[in-house]
Scaffold this active site. Sequence first.
Site, PDB file in Angstrom:
ATOM      1  N   ALA A  81     -12.261 -18.423   5.389  1.00 52.84           N
ATOM      2  CA  ALA A  81     -13.436 -17.596   6.024  1.00 52.84           C
ATOM      3  C   ALA A  81     -12.774 -16.494   6.842  1.00 52.84           C
ATOM      4  O   ALA A  81     -13.176 -16.126   7.845  1.00 52.84           O
ATOM      5  CB  ALA A  81     -14.217 -18.525   6.838  1.00 52.84           C
ATOM      6  N   LYS A 103      -9.445  -5.688  10.946  1.00 51.36           N
ATOM      7  CA  LYS A 103     -10.693  -4.840  10.189  1.00 51.36           C
ATOM      8  C   LYS A 103     -11.744  -4.980  10.883  1.00 51.36           C
ATOM      9  O   LYS A 103     -12.722  -4.038  10.826  1.00 51.36           O
ATOM     10  CB  LYS A 103     -10.860  -5.741   8.821  1.00 51.36           C
ATOM     11  CG  LYS A 103      -9.727  -5.645   7.749  1.00 51.36           C
ATOM     12  CD  LYS A 103     -10.029  -6.069   6.558  1.00 51.36           C
ATOM     13  CE  LYS A 103      -8.813  -5.861   5.530  1.00 51.36           C
ATOM     14  NZ  LYS A 103      -9.299  -6.201   4.248  1.00 51.36           N
ATOM     15  N   SER A 158       0.962  -1.103   0.024  1.00 51.29           N
ATOM     16  CA  SER A 158       0.115   0.045   0.086  1.00 51.29           C
ATOM     17  C   SER A 158       1.112   1.376  -0.192  1.00 51.29           C
ATOM     18  O   SER A 158       0.742   2.179  -0.710  1.00 51.29           O
ATOM     19  CB  SER A 158      -0.855   0.035   1.098  1.00 51.29           C
ATOM     20  OG  SER A 158      -1.873  -1.103   1.049  1.00 51.29           O
ATOM     21  N   ARG A 164     -11.168 -24.635   6.806  1.00 53.14           N
ATOM     22  CA  ARG A 164     -10.745 -25.597   7.822  1.00 53.14           C
ATOM     23  C   ARG A 164     -11.387 -25.735   9.114  1.00 53.14           C
ATOM     24  O   ARG A 164     -11.964 -26.798   9.467  1.00 53.14           O
ATOM     25  CB  ARG A 164      -9.202 -25.244   7.737  1.00 53.14           C
ATOM     26  CG  ARG A 164      -8.486 -26.234   8.832  1.00 53.14           C
ATOM     27  CD  ARG A 164      -6.831 -25.730   8.795  1.00 53.14           C
ATOM     28  NE  ARG A 164      -6.891 -24.535   9.472  1.00 53.14           N
ATOM     29  CZ  ARG A 164      -5.692 -23.792   9.623  1.00 53.14           C
ATOM     30  NH1 ARG A 164      -4.666 -24.549   9.424  1.00 53.14           N
ATOM     31  NH2 ARG A 164      -5.646 -22.810  10.147  1.00 53.14           N
TER      32      ARG A 164
HETATM   33  P1  ATR Z   1      -7.858 -14.457   9.725  1.00 53.78           P
HETATM   34  O1  ATR Z   1      -8.252 -15.922   9.884  1.00 53.78           O
HETATM   35  O2  ATR Z   1      -7.222 -13.997  11.177  1.00 53.78           O
HETATM   36  O3  ATR Z   1      -8.784 -13.599   9.317  1.00 53.78           O
HETATM   37  P2  ATR Z   1      -6.860 -14.431   7.332  1.00 53.78           P
HETATM   38  O4  ATR Z   1      -5.376 -14.426   6.736  1.00 53.78           O
HETATM   39  O5  ATR Z   1      -7.803 -13.505   6.770  1.00 53.78           O
HETATM   40  O6  ATR Z   1      -6.579 -14.378   8.634  1.00 53.78           O
HETATM   41  O7  ATR Z   1      -7.451 -15.964   6.840  1.00 53.78           O
HETATM   42  C1  ATR Z   1      -6.824 -17.102   6.666  1.00 53.78           C
HETATM   43  C2  ATR Z   1      -7.729 -18.131   6.237  1.00 53.78           C
HETATM   44  O8  ATR Z   1      -6.731 -19.013   5.783  1.00 53.78           O
HETATM   45  C3  ATR Z   1      -8.363 -18.750   7.276  1.00 53.78           C
HETATM   46  O9  ATR Z   1      -9.514 -19.186   6.458  1.00 53.78           O
HETATM   47  C4  ATR Z   1      -7.679 -20.221   7.673  1.00 53.78           C
HETATM   48  O10 ATR Z   1      -8.459 -21.178   8.094  1.00 53.78           O
HETATM   49  P3  ATR Z   1      -9.005 -21.263   9.427  1.00 53.78           P
HETATM   50  O11 ATR Z   1      -9.976 -20.420   9.729  1.00 53.78           O
HETATM   51  O12 ATR Z   1      -9.034 -22.692   9.924  1.00 53.78           O
HETATM   52  O13 ATR Z   1      -7.656 -20.864  10.514  1.00 53.78           O
HETATM   53  C5  ATR Z   1      -7.014 -20.382   6.191  1.00 53.78           C
HETATM   54  N1  ATR Z   1      -5.892 -21.474   6.383  1.00 53.78           N
HETATM   55  C6  ATR Z   1      -4.753 -20.785   6.733  1.00 53.78           C
HETATM   56  N2  ATR Z   1      -4.014 -21.914   6.930  1.00 53.78           N
HETATM   57  C7  ATR Z   1      -4.528 -22.903   6.380  1.00 53.78           C
HETATM   58  C8  ATR Z   1      -4.196 -24.252   6.124  1.00 53.78           C
HETATM   59  N3  ATR Z   1      -2.981 -24.849   6.606  1.00 53.78           N
HETATM   60  N4  ATR Z   1      -5.211 -25.031   5.607  1.00 53.78           N
HETATM   61  C9  ATR Z   1      -6.451 -24.552   5.466  1.00 53.78           C
HETATM   62  N5  ATR Z   1      -6.732 -23.458   5.486  1.00 53.78           N
HETATM   63  C10 ATR Z   1      -5.924 -22.611   6.333  1.00 53.78           C
END
Ligand code: ATR
Length: 264
Positions: free
Chosen positions: A126, A65, A16, A150
């Site tokens: 999500a 956010k 940004s 997940r």
């Molecule tokens: P936040 O969850 O803090 O908002 P984000 O970066 O916006 O952060 O979201 C990360 C996304 O990637 C989430 O949906 C996360 O799944 P979880 O809710 O189960 O944590 C997903 N994610 C991250 N690592 C993952 C993995 N190894 N396998 C599947 N999904 C993963």
Amino acid sequence: MKKFFVIGNPIDHSLSPKLQNHWLKENNINALYDKIKLEELEVKDFIRDIKEQKIAGCNVTVPFKKTVIPFLDKLSPEAEQTQSVNTITFNNGDLVGHNTDIAGFDTAIKKLNFSLKGKRVLILGAGGVVPSIIFALKNMHVQEITISNRTKEKAENLKVLFSNLKILEWGNLTDFHMLINATSLGLKNEKINLNFSNLGHNKLFYDIIYNPRETQFLKMGKQLGHKTENGKTMFVYQAMEAFKLWHKIEPKVNRDTFKLLDND
Ligand code: ATR
């Protein structure tokens, strides 16, 4: 000189400042834009500094956010409905939270000429940006939105904001026209452990990630003959909308703008 920031944690990766400072210079605006990593407990004080106009405004990224909302005076209708703020302005004494991710995603899809009206969309993940994507997709009159995450509970929680969502167990796939990777898988070149073959033809594989330019998810989509797109256009247009809110000027978006974000 006016100062703007993007706040988040982590924040190192954020492009940004590069983009906003480019537009500030191009429009001869005497202001600076920087990134700052905050801890959750520091968010309140940071926002008070905007109210006191020590800071002119800011962007907000993961994971704040939603965190910023209680400290604001007003929300735009989009920010209200998604409970997600990525831009804060100061207007007539009020701190206002906006969501420009929605417009960013909407413009990115329009530029692709891929009509989503009446289509089925599957979103993987999500996290923070997903409510904005759902909001934009609903405005495009898609037929069905399915979320697979997940942690199933986080997908279920999205139903509080959007009632008609379908939820799918992580690891399964359903029939769709557009598949969106909104997980963080791919930022470090990870693969998504799902079997994308046997999906039919001419689907759209869309990744919110734009750095790296082509994630394993997009490589796979391309190999299977589907249309693919990364999140760079969305990123540029959400930034453009934020710039417009602060400076009341529409900055130029052209090839140079996109080039600026390469090689990072
Ligand atoms: P936040 O969850 O803090 O908002 P984000 O970066 O916006 O952060 O979201 C990360 C996304 O990637 C989430 O949906 C996360 O799944 P979880 O809710 O189960 O944590 C997903 N994610 C991250 N690592 C993952 C993995 N190894 N396998 C599947 N999904 C993963």
